[in-house]
Design a protein around this motif. Structure first.
Motif, PDB file in Angstrom:
ATOM      1  N   THR A  23      -6.482 -31.787  40.873  1.00 47.25           N
ATOM      2  CA  THR A  23      -6.659 -30.940  39.698  1.00 47.25           C
ATOM      3  C   THR A  23      -7.025 -31.806  38.493  1.00 47.25           C
ATOM      4  OG1 THR A  23      -4.456 -30.963  38.681  1.00 47.25           O
ATOM      5  CG2 THR A  23      -4.746 -29.562  40.633  1.00 47.25           C
ATOM      6  N   VAL A  24      -7.374 -31.155  37.394  1.00 51.42           N
ATOM      7  CA  VAL A  24      -7.750 -31.905  36.194  1.00 51.42           C
ATOM      8  C   VAL A  24      -6.551 -32.582  35.542  1.00 51.42           C
ATOM      9  CG1 VAL A  24      -9.765 -30.470  35.761  1.00 51.42           C
ATOM     10  CG2 VAL A  24      -7.572 -29.878  34.683  1.00 51.42           C
ATOM     11  N   LEU A  25      -5.343 -32.232  35.972  1.00 57.02           N
ATOM     12  CA  LEU A  25      -4.139 -32.901  35.467  1.00 57.02           C
ATOM     13  C   LEU A  25      -3.539 -33.848  36.497  1.00 57.02           C
ATOM     14  CD1 LEU A  25      -2.353 -29.977  33.557  1.00 57.02           C
ATOM     15  CD2 LEU A  25      -3.765 -31.822  32.617  1.00 57.02           C
ATOM     16  N   ASP A  27      -3.323 -35.106  40.959  1.00 60.46           N
ATOM     17  CA  ASP A  27      -3.206 -34.594  42.318  1.00 60.46           C
ATOM     18  C   ASP A  27      -1.872 -33.881  42.510  1.00 60.46           C
ATOM     19  OD1 ASP A  27      -5.586 -35.890  42.595  1.00 60.46           O
ATOM     20  OD2 ASP A  27      -4.895 -37.362  44.064  1.00 60.46           O
ATOM     21  N   ILE A  28      -1.921 -32.777  43.262  1.00 56.58           N
ATOM     22  CA  ILE A  28      -0.701 -32.030  43.578  1.00 56.58           C
ATOM     23  C   ILE A  28      -0.669 -31.741  45.076  1.00 56.58           C
ATOM     24  CG2 ILE A  28      -0.598 -30.965  41.290  1.00 56.58           C
ATOM     25  CD1 ILE A  28      -1.645 -28.362  42.608  1.00 56.58           C
ATOM     26  N   GLY A  29       0.515 -31.479  45.587  1.00 57.49           N
ATOM     27  CA  GLY A  29       0.636 -31.054  46.966  1.00 57.49           C
ATOM     28  C   GLY A  29      -0.044 -29.709  47.162  1.00 57.49           C
ATOM     29  N   PRO A  30      -0.610 -29.460  48.332  1.00 58.56           N
ATOM     30  CA  PRO A  30      -1.353 -28.219  48.553  1.00 58.56           C
ATOM     31  C   PRO A  30      -0.542 -26.960  48.284  1.00 58.56           C
ATOM     32  CG  PRO A  30      -1.782 -29.770  50.309  1.00 58.56           C
ATOM     33  CD  PRO A  30      -0.675 -30.357  49.492  1.00 58.56           C
ATOM     34  N   THR A  31       0.722 -26.954  48.636  1.00 52.45           N
ATOM     35  CA  THR A  31       1.525 -25.751  48.439  1.00 52.45           C
ATOM     36  C   THR A  31       1.776 -25.470  46.962  1.00 52.45           C
ATOM     37  OG1 THR A  31       3.565 -27.027  48.707  1.00 52.45           O
ATOM     38  CG2 THR A  31       2.655 -25.964  50.672  1.00 52.45           C
ATOM     39  N   GLY A  32       1.521 -26.445  46.094  1.00 55.76           N
ATOM     40  CA  GLY A  32       1.688 -26.241  44.661  1.00 55.76           C
ATOM     41  C   GLY A  32       0.524 -25.526  44.005  1.00 55.76           C
ATOM     42  N   LEU A  33      -0.536 -25.234  44.785  1.00 57.08           N
ATOM     43  CA  LEU A  33      -1.701 -24.575  44.198  1.00 57.08           C
ATOM     44  C   LEU A  33      -1.381 -23.136  43.805  1.00 57.08           C
ATOM     45  CD1 LEU A  33      -4.647 -25.395  43.591  1.00 57.08           C
ATOM     46  CD2 LEU A  33      -5.293 -24.314  45.759  1.00 57.08           C
ATOM     47  N   GLY A  34      -0.652 -22.426  44.647  1.00 54.30           N
ATOM     48  CA  GLY A  34      -0.275 -21.049  44.333  1.00 54.30           C
ATOM     49  C   GLY A  34      -1.418 -20.069  44.514  1.00 54.30           C
ATOM     50  N   VAL A  35      -1.304 -18.919  43.865  1.00 57.37           N
ATOM     51  CA  VAL A  35      -2.320 -17.866  43.974  1.00 57.37           C
ATOM     52  C   VAL A  35      -3.604 -18.368  43.320  1.00 57.37           C
ATOM     53  CG1 VAL A  35      -2.937 -15.523  43.287  1.00 57.37           C
ATOM     54  CG2 VAL A  35      -0.601 -16.033  44.006  1.00 57.37           C
ATOM     55  N   CYS A  36      -4.666 -18.466  44.134  1.00 55.58           N
ATOM     56  CA  CYS A  36      -5.850 -19.223  43.718  1.00 55.58           C
ATOM     57  C   CYS A  36      -7.111 -18.368  43.700  1.00 55.58           C
ATOM     58  CB  CYS A  36      -6.045 -20.398  44.680  1.00 55.58           C
ATOM     59  SG  CYS A  36      -7.471 -21.436  44.280  1.00 55.58           S
ATOM     60  N   ASN A  37      -7.806 -18.422  42.592  1.00 53.59           N
ATOM     61  CA  ASN A  37      -9.159 -17.906  42.452  1.00 53.59           C
ATOM     62  C   ASN A  37     -10.078 -19.018  42.944  1.00 53.59           C
ATOM     63  OD1 ASN A  37     -11.718 -17.208  41.509  1.00 53.59           O
ATOM     64  ND2 ASN A  37     -10.995 -16.530  39.510  1.00 53.59           N
ATOM     65  N   ALA A  38     -10.622 -18.867  44.151  1.00 52.01           N
ATOM     66  CA  ALA A  38     -11.264 -19.981  44.835  1.00 52.01           C
ATOM     67  C   ALA A  38     -12.682 -20.283  44.371  1.00 52.01           C
ATOM     68  CB  ALA A  38     -11.275 -19.725  46.343  1.00 52.01           C
ATOM     69  N   HIS A  39     -13.232 -19.464  43.478  1.00 57.48           N
ATOM     70  CA  HIS A  39     -14.582 -19.741  42.953  1.00 57.48           C
ATOM     71  C   HIS A  39     -14.758 -18.991  41.644  1.00 57.48           C
ATOM     72  CE1 HIS A  39     -19.259 -19.675  43.670  1.00 57.48           C
ATOM     73  NE2 HIS A  39     -18.930 -20.035  42.438  1.00 57.48           N
ATOM     74  N   ASP A  40     -14.792 -19.746  40.542  1.00 60.81           N
ATOM     75  CA  ASP A  40     -15.033 -19.123  39.254  1.00 60.81           C
ATOM     76  C   ASP A  40     -15.577 -20.155  38.283  1.00 60.81           C
ATOM     77  OD1 ASP A  40     -15.044 -16.974  37.323  1.00 60.81           O
ATOM     78  OD2 ASP A  40     -13.377 -16.109  38.450  1.00 60.81           O
ATOM     79  N   HIS A  41     -15.809 -19.701  37.037  1.00 62.38           N
ATOM     80  CA  HIS A  41     -16.375 -20.573  36.004  1.00 62.38           C
ATOM     81  C   HIS A  41     -15.698 -20.291  34.675  1.00 62.38           C
ATOM     82  CE1 HIS A  41     -19.747 -21.665  38.663  1.00 62.38           C
ATOM     83  NE2 HIS A  41     -19.696 -20.394  39.042  1.00 62.38           N
ATOM     84  N   LEU A  42     -15.232 -21.349  34.042  1.00 65.27           N
ATOM     85  CA  LEU A  42     -14.735 -21.270  32.675  1.00 65.27           C
ATOM     86  C   LEU A  42     -15.843 -21.610  31.686  1.00 65.27           C
ATOM     87  CD1 LEU A  42     -11.332 -23.012  33.329  1.00 65.27           C
ATOM     88  CD2 LEU A  42     -11.637 -20.634  32.591  1.00 65.27           C
ATOM     89  N   ARG A  68      -3.435 -15.575  34.364  1.00 66.94           N
ATOM     90  CA  ARG A  68      -2.033 -15.955  34.576  1.00 66.94           C
ATOM     91  C   ARG A  68      -1.122 -14.730  34.495  1.00 66.94           C
ATOM     92  NH1 ARG A  68       1.041 -19.778  37.017  1.00 66.94           N
ATOM     93  NH2 ARG A  68       2.932 -20.235  35.858  1.00 66.94           N
ATOM     94  N   ALA A  69      -1.370 -13.852  33.525  1.00 69.29           N
ATOM     95  CA  ALA A  69      -0.552 -12.650  33.374  1.00 69.29           C
ATOM     96  C   ALA A  69      -0.670 -11.731  34.582  1.00 69.29           C
ATOM     97  CB  ALA A  69      -0.961 -11.909  32.103  1.00 69.29           C
ATOM     98  N   ALA A  70      -1.816 -11.787  35.278  1.00 72.50           N
ATOM     99  CA  ALA A  70      -2.012 -10.970  36.472  1.00 72.50           C
ATOM    100  C   ALA A  70      -1.385 -11.580  37.710  1.00 72.50           C
ATOM    101  CB  ALA A  70      -3.514 -10.759  36.704  1.00 72.50           C
ATOM    102  N   GLY A  71      -0.800 -12.775  37.574  1.00 73.15           N
ATOM    103  CA  GLY A  71      -0.152 -13.439  38.700  1.00 73.15           C
ATOM    104  C   GLY A  71      -0.898 -14.629  39.245  1.00 73.15           C
ATOM    105  N   GLY A  72      -1.981 -15.041  38.586  1.00 71.23           N
ATOM    106  CA  GLY A  72      -2.770 -16.169  39.055  1.00 71.23           C
ATOM    107  C   GLY A  72      -2.151 -17.502  38.713  1.00 71.23           C
ATOM    108  N   ALA A  73      -2.396 -18.491  39.559  1.00 69.32           N
ATOM    109  CA  ALA A  73      -1.824 -19.819  39.349  1.00 69.32           C
ATOM    110  C   ALA A  73      -2.856 -20.934  39.355  1.00 69.32           C
ATOM    111  CB  ALA A  73      -0.767 -20.115  40.420  1.00 69.32           C
ATOM    112  N   SER A  97      -2.305 -23.000  29.426  1.00 64.92           N
ATOM    113  CA  SER A  97      -2.240 -21.733  30.166  1.00 64.92           C
ATOM    114  C   SER A  97      -1.241 -21.774  31.308  1.00 64.92           C
ATOM    115  CB  SER A  97      -3.622 -21.395  30.735  1.00 64.92           C
ATOM    116  OG  SER A  97      -3.994 -22.330  31.735  1.00 64.92           O
ATOM    117  N   GLY A  98      -0.926 -22.973  31.806  1.00 64.06           N
ATOM    118  CA  GLY A  98      -0.100 -23.081  32.996  1.00 64.06           C
ATOM    119  C   GLY A  98      -0.864 -22.805  34.282  1.00 64.06           C
ATOM    120  N   VAL A  99      -2.189 -22.678  34.195  1.00 59.61           N
ATOM    121  CA  VAL A  99      -3.031 -22.450  35.367  1.00 59.61           C
ATOM    122  C   VAL A  99      -3.620 -23.783  35.825  1.00 59.61           C
ATOM    123  CG1 VAL A  99      -5.107 -21.312  36.250  1.00 59.61           C
ATOM    124  CG2 VAL A  99      -3.616 -20.106  34.651  1.00 59.61           C
ATOM    125  N   ARG A 100      -3.475 -24.096  37.093  1.00 55.49           N
ATOM    126  CA  ARG A 100      -4.047 -25.323  37.644  1.00 55.49           C
ATOM    127  C   ARG A 100      -5.557 -25.149  37.759  1.00 55.49           C
ATOM    128  NH1 ARG A 100       0.418 -23.578  40.043  1.00 55.49           N
ATOM    129  NH2 ARG A 100       2.267 -24.900  39.857  1.00 55.49           N
TER     130      ARG A 100
END
Length: 322
Positions: A23-25, A27-42, A68-73, A97-100
């Protein structure tokens, strides 16, 4: 509703303890990714989308907060080199945001760049990709966590083949996954022939994007049988006449035992498409879209598409650096 338990089909591959998601912050363990939007653009900029740039950092922050409010991680930003990634903004947005966030290196179709830029990077694309994956984007920015490349409409031109060859070289050097933009969802098998056949990239390091735009169930199954990940992204787009076919396509894959190969994403590419501007945006993935899929596939399997599958797809045994 047909009951398809998450255990349908082959189990997801065992996760090696050394694997991590970059991640941009950090490396994290895979299980730490959480609910993931697998393709998007900021952030995104292209001469193909004049006046529709994703360039507003505060709008990006608002979109992340809504997600994040919708449950995304977690969000995987597929914006590659030279398309306005604004990588220096991504760590702050992730912290606040707390979003990885996972950033991309790579190169899109030639039409998205000036000839001068392409001439400048053409000679050592693999070196550019490796540097951004291991040292940082722009020399001082966060490290990329995936490689993004692109095919054409039902084919691969010289630019695509050159870019994919560089991506394969960078993948071997780093372990990163390669995400592929398929133009209107076409050319998936040509891409696999090149990347996994000629260039010997392991199929489970390839993520095929936009398959929802070409609901060819035979192609989907063939790609899944090869071992690639299949990304179905960009829901609720009025100009994508195939949205209504998605539950059927995912059900066919799940029934054939390939529920572990499916990823879901939002693919927000214009400012008007952001939820904060009245579009579906990132939260739509976890709202009406998830609810609609759950009616056909069941909540547990859809949860797997959003959590366990991206954790495996984007995790890598990163090669040591330095």
């Amino acid at each position: 509703m047909v009951n398809r338990a998450p255990s349908d089909g082959p189990a997801a591959p065992a996760m090696h303890t050394a694997r991590s998601v970059r991640t941009v912050l950090g490396d994290i363990g895979p299980t730490g990714l959480g609910v993931c939007n697998a393709h998007d653009h900021l952030f995104l900029r292209s001469p193909q989308l004049p006046g529709q740039e994703l360039a507003d950092a505060e709008a990006a922050a608002a979109e992340l907060n809504a997600f994040r409010a919708a449950g995304g991680a977690a969000v995987i930003q597929w914006t590659p080199y030279g398309m306005g990634r604004r990588a220096a903004e991504l760590p702050r947005l992730a912290r606040e945001s707390g979003v990885r966030i996972v950033a991309a290196t790579g190169l899109h179709q030639a039409a998205h760049y000036s000839p001068e830029l392409l001439a400048r990077v053409h000679g050592d694309l693999a070196g550019l990709f490796v540097t951004e994956l291991t040292e940082g984007i722009g020399g001082t920015g966060p490290r990329a966590g995936m490689i993004k490349v692109a095919g054409g409409f039902h084919g691969l031109d010289r630019h695509a083949r050159h870019t994919m060859a560089a991506a394969a070289e960078a993948q071997r050097a780093t372990g990163a996954a390669i995400g592929v933009h398929l133009e209107l969802g076409t050319g998936a098998l040509d891409v696999l022939d090149l990347l996994c056949g000629t260039l010997a990239v392991p199929p489970d390091r390839v993520i095929l994007g936009h398959l929802n735009r070409s609901p060819d169930l035979v192609v989907h199954r063939t790609a899944a049988e090869a071992g690639a990940y299949l990304a179905f992204d960009g829901p609720s787009r009025a100009h994508h006449a195939t949205d209504w076919r998605l539950p059927e396509a995912l059900a066919a894959l799940a029934d054939a035992g390939f529920g572990d190969r499916i990823l879901l994403g939002g693919d927000t590419t214009t400012a008007a498409a952001r939820s904060v501007n009245g579009g579906p945006g990132m939260p739509y993935l976890l709202g009406r879209h998830r609810e609609r899929l759950a009616r056909t596939l069941g909540k547990d399997l859809v949860a797997r598409f959003l959590t366990a599958n991206p954790a495996h797809a984007f995790a890598a045994d990163w090669a040591p650096t330095g």
